[in-house]
Motif scaffolding. Sequence first.
Motif, short mmCIF file in Angstrom:
data_model
loop_
_atom_site.label_atom_id
_atom_site.label_comp_id
_atom_site.label_asym_id
_atom_site.label_seq_id
_atom_site.Cartn_x
_atom_site.Cartn_y
_atom_site.Cartn_z
N ALA A 13 0.82 -1.22 0.00
CA ALA A 13 0.00 0.00 0.00
C ALA A 13 0.85 1.27 0.00
CB ALA A 13 -0.92 0.00 1.21
N GLY A 14 2.18 1.09 0.08
CA GLY A 14 3.07 2.24 0.08
C GLY A 14 3.01 3.07 1.34
N ILE A 15 2.70 2.43 2.47
CA ILE A 15 2.56 3.13 3.74
C ILE A 15 3.73 2.78 4.65
CG2 ILE A 15 1.12 3.42 5.80
CD1 ILE A 15 -1.30 2.72 4.09
N GLU A 16 4.41 3.79 5.17
CA GLU A 16 5.54 3.57 6.07
C GLU A 16 5.04 3.15 7.45
OE1 GLU A 16 8.31 6.72 6.33
OE2 GLU A 16 8.65 6.88 4.18
N VAL A 17 5.63 2.09 7.98
CA VAL A 17 5.24 1.58 9.30
C VAL A 17 6.48 1.23 10.12
CG1 VAL A 17 3.03 0.64 8.50
CG2 VAL A 17 5.08 -0.80 8.43
N VAL A 18 6.24 1.00 11.40
CA VAL A 18 7.27 0.50 12.30
C VAL A 18 6.65 -0.66 13.08
CG1 VAL A 18 8.46 2.70 12.55
CG2 VAL A 18 6.60 2.11 14.13
N VAL A 19 7.52 -1.48 13.67
CA VAL A 19 7.04 -2.53 14.57
C VAL A 19 7.35 -2.07 15.98
CG1 VAL A 19 7.10 -4.98 15.16
CG2 VAL A 19 7.57 -4.25 12.80
N GLN A 20 6.35 -2.20 16.85
CA GLN A 20 6.46 -1.56 18.15
C GLN A 20 6.08 -2.51 19.29
OE1 GLN A 20 3.74 1.82 19.77
NE2 GLN A 20 5.29 2.80 18.51
N GLN A 21 6.73 -2.29 20.41
CA GLN A 21 6.39 -2.98 21.66
C GLN A 21 4.93 -2.75 22.00
OE1 GLN A 21 8.40 -1.12 24.91
NE2 GLN A 21 7.29 -2.26 26.49
N LEU A 22 4.24 -3.79 22.42
CA LEU A 22 2.86 -3.66 22.89
C LEU A 22 2.88 -3.52 24.40
CD1 LEU A 22 -0.18 -3.70 22.38
CD2 LEU A 22 -0.11 -6.19 22.53
N VAL A 23 2.58 -2.30 24.87
CA VAL A 23 2.54 -2.06 26.31
C VAL A 23 1.33 -2.81 26.88
CG1 VAL A 23 2.41 -0.32 28.13
CG2 VAL A 23 3.59 0.20 25.98
N GLN A 24 1.57 -3.63 27.87
CA GLN A 24 0.52 -4.51 28.38
C GLN A 24 -0.50 -3.76 29.24
OE1 GLN A 24 0.28 -7.84 27.41
NE2 GLN A 24 1.88 -7.11 26.02
N GLY A 25 -1.77 -4.19 29.11
CA GLY A 25 -2.83 -3.59 29.90
C GLY A 25 -4.10 -3.44 29.08
N PHE A 26 -5.25 -3.57 29.74
CA PHE A 26 -6.55 -3.41 29.09
C PHE A 26 -6.75 -1.94 28.71
CE2 PHE A 26 -11.28 -2.88 29.61
CZ PHE A 26 -11.62 -3.53 28.43
N ASP A 27 -7.84 -1.65 28.05
CA ASP A 27 -8.09 -0.29 27.56
C ASP A 27 -8.20 0.74 28.68
OD1 ASP A 27 -8.01 -1.44 25.11
OD2 ASP A 27 -10.07 -1.00 24.54
N ASP A 28 -8.55 0.32 29.89
CA ASP A 28 -8.61 1.27 30.99
C ASP A 28 -7.23 1.64 31.52
OD1 ASP A 28 -7.94 -1.05 32.31
OD2 ASP A 28 -9.65 -1.04 33.68
N HIS A 29 -6.18 1.13 30.86
CA HIS A 29 -4.81 1.56 31.16
C HIS A 29 -4.37 2.70 30.24
CE1 HIS A 29 -4.81 -1.95 33.63
NE2 HIS A 29 -3.55 -1.80 33.99
N MET A 30 -5.31 3.19 29.40
CA MET A 30 -5.04 4.34 28.54
C MET A 30 -5.49 5.61 29.24
SD MET A 30 -3.61 3.34 25.70
CE MET A 30 -3.80 4.88 24.78
N TYR A 31 -4.62 6.62 29.25
CA TYR A 31 -4.89 7.88 29.93
C TYR A 31 -4.58 9.05 28.98
CZ TYR A 31 -4.87 5.17 34.28
OH TYR A 31 -5.13 4.25 35.26
N THR A 32 -5.13 10.20 29.30
CA THR A 32 -4.82 11.39 28.49
C THR A 32 -4.46 12.57 29.38
OG1 THR A 32 -7.10 12.27 28.42
CG2 THR A 32 -6.49 10.65 26.73
#
Length: 397
Positions: A194-213
């Motif tokens: 698709a011509g899209i630049e990507v990286v491979v990244q560590q998956l930080v462990q935790g459910f969605d309630d571990h996301m903060y802003t």
Amino acid sequence: METKHKAVVLGNNYYIGLSIIRSLGKHGVPVAVVDYQEEGAYARQSKYVTEKLIGPHYSKEAEKFKDFLIGYAKNQDYKPVLYPTADPYVEFIDTYLDELKEVYLINQTEQGFWSDLIDKDKLYVLAQQHNVRVPKTIQVKQNDVIERVEQELGYPCIIKPSDSSTFVSTFRKKLFKVTNRDELEEGLKKAKDAGIEVVVQQLVQGFDDHMYTFDAYLNQDSKVTHWVTAQKERQYPINFGASVYIKQKYVPELHEIGAPFLEAIGYKGFAEIEFKKDEQTGEYFLIEINVRTTNFNQMLTELGFNMPLLAYKELTGQEIGQDSLTETTNLAFHYMYEDLHASRAYVKSGQLTWKNILKTYTEKRVGSIWSASDPKPGLHYVGGLANKVKNKIVKRK
């Protein structure tokens, strides 16, 4: 409050634009809305809209769109304040910033700065330079990428784009989660084709309630004047999507990390840093920065942090003061339509139960679209959904 300058809102087919319109219009700011078509642009129906404009497409006819906006601004008595509602509009403004800022009031003053923060590679390099923790990332251009991923990251991990908007429009998801070598090779091939630049990244462990802003406003001296923190509960798509149910929660550590970083890099205007807390170590990892109004702006406004209005007041020479929310209110933002899709997926995957989800419907929350005092956008939105359902039924027959 002085309101002689118009606000120009780019993008009217999503609730972020609607929230900006309401946040400004309720305070008497004249709001001109711009889109490339009427169809689906339900935010244009708000009673707070004073002028409706149709212009060229922001990417297909970018030069014409730029000339259209400049022509409009030159016909105004005072410089309008310009608001992007989505990343593609941010990137458009960033591309033509030097020309647009001659006739518009815009928070950011350095061309290319917003785009660099949207680009995950550049953002992570910048974060590391300022000692902000980010997930470990491996560039895919290296010949030994598969071996390095397996040795340094392990599975599961994620394939993440540098340009999220292009990736989402192509694959209808924000990233690829991979759990083995076959999935890794397949995901990298899809992105390459698709011509899209990507990286491979560590998956930080935790459910969605571990996301903060950490949501903040920085003045033109790049100093944090206002800030709020929040905790996600549900996202869509699940695990790697946008907030569909999020609560305000006071987390002082996010300010301790986020404020010095944003100030050090010279940020101006509204910014939202998304963090993920590792469930094992408790460490916060910077995931991304949203450089445009957040999707739960309506919740922030209800809490007394009207970020679009802060930008308007500061850019038009008015005092904005300082404020922060250093207690937990648990007020939530809820985008019900996408949350219904998310809820089914959470239950199907075994991550949540219907009991968990339905309980949150009794909590105090702010909606995304419907407003009894400004009903037309909601009615048009529902009408649009009804037409989609009708068309699907007709096609099946």
